[in-house]
Design an enzyme around this catalytic site. Structure first.
Site, PDB file in Angstrom:
ATOM      1  N   GLU A  37      -2.836 -10.049   6.357  1.00 55.66           N
ATOM      2  CA  GLU A  37      -2.923  -9.111   5.243  1.00 55.66           C
ATOM      3  C   GLU A  37      -3.527  -9.797   4.024  1.00 55.66           C
ATOM      4  OE1 GLU A  37      -0.224  -6.419   2.202  1.00 55.66           O
ATOM      5  OE2 GLU A  37       0.727  -7.237   3.994  1.00 55.66           O
ATOM      6  N   LYS A  46       0.515 -13.469   5.330  1.00 51.59           N
ATOM      7  CA  LYS A  46       0.070 -13.067   3.999  1.00 51.59           C
ATOM      8  C   LYS A  46      -0.711 -14.223   3.418  1.00 51.59           C
ATOM      9  CE  LYS A  46      -0.081 -10.419   0.310  1.00 51.59           C
ATOM     10  NZ  LYS A  46      -0.724  -9.097   0.296  1.00 51.59           N
TER      11      LYS A  46
END
Length: 238
Positions: free
Chosen positions: A109, A37
């Site tokens: 992501e 992330k």
């Protein structure tokens, strides 16, 4: 495909659940998976973030988070308000490349859409994808308005010379309306990329065991699944 960058056509399009589905399908084939992330916003230090949610749904994988900011804003803005250093595209690329030396698949992501700013210099997830020379999976909504945002994202990818892995519908309703049924045929045309799956609405609320069992059936073979785009389109676009 060692690194796959996952972006959305906007916020709340199902990007985290889509990341979890790709991770679960890859894990089911015996691959080792890491989820990165780039910048987590809108979550306090003690709260689980998107990477933790992916791990909860998909199972045994490695998670990494480069920065966390409390306000639910674009990363550059959230970093500025928090008085913290922003995440830069080079840091994202470096972390993903390191994970790729230790895993079969790394899923990066983003936050929001492709051009959401990570830093004050205007660095974006697209810049990180360029540094990695990695394909980009676009998670899109199913209903009215998705053709415009999907085509804009696809045009930006092409203008930067980035590869679009394809389009994944983040939430497919049980009773699609007319616009949604038409969109399933039109999305590949406006994006110039294949449709690589459709996650059923509410997939993220399934018990993890059910999610992991279902994930391969929601994704096309390129994403380690068994989903048939032609059959789905013929059935759902009537």
């Amino acid at each position: 495909m060692t690194v796959l960058v996952i972006t959305g056509t906007g916020t709340e399009v199902g990007k985290t659940v889509a990341t979890a589905a790709v991770a679960a399908a890859a894990l089911a084939t015996g691959r080792t998976v890491a989820v990165l992330k780039a910048a987590q916003t809108g979550v306090l230090p003690h709260e689980p973030g998107d990477a933790a949610e992916v791990a909860r749904l998909a199972g045994g994988l490695t998670t990494a988070e480069l920065a966390r900011y409390p306000d639910p804003l674009a990363p550059a803005t959230a970093a500025r308000l928090a008085g913290r250093a922003p995440v830069r595209p080079g840091e994202v690329a470096e972390a993903a490349a390191k994970l790729a030396t230790e895993h079969d698949l790394v899923l990066v992501e983003g936050a929001g859409g492709l051009l959401v700013r990570l830093d004050v210099d205007g660095g974006t997830l697209a810049d990180a994808a360029g540094l990695l020379a990695a394909p980009v999976l676009v998670v899109a909504t199913a209903g009215l308005g998705t053709l415009n945002t999907t085509e804009l994202t696809a045009r930006e990818l092409r203008s930067r010379g980035l590869e679009s892995a394809g389009v994944l519908i983040g939430s497919w309703p049980g009773s699609p309306d007319l616009a949604t049924r038409c969109n399933v045929r039109d999305l590949p045309e406006v994006s110039g990329a294949p449709l690589l799956g459709a996650l059923p609405a509410g997939a993220g609320s399934l018990p993890p065991a059910d999610f992991r069992a279902g994930a391969p059936t929601w994704l096309a073979p390129r994403l380690h699944g068994t989903w048939d785009a032609a059959a789905f389109t013929a059935r759902e676009s009537r």
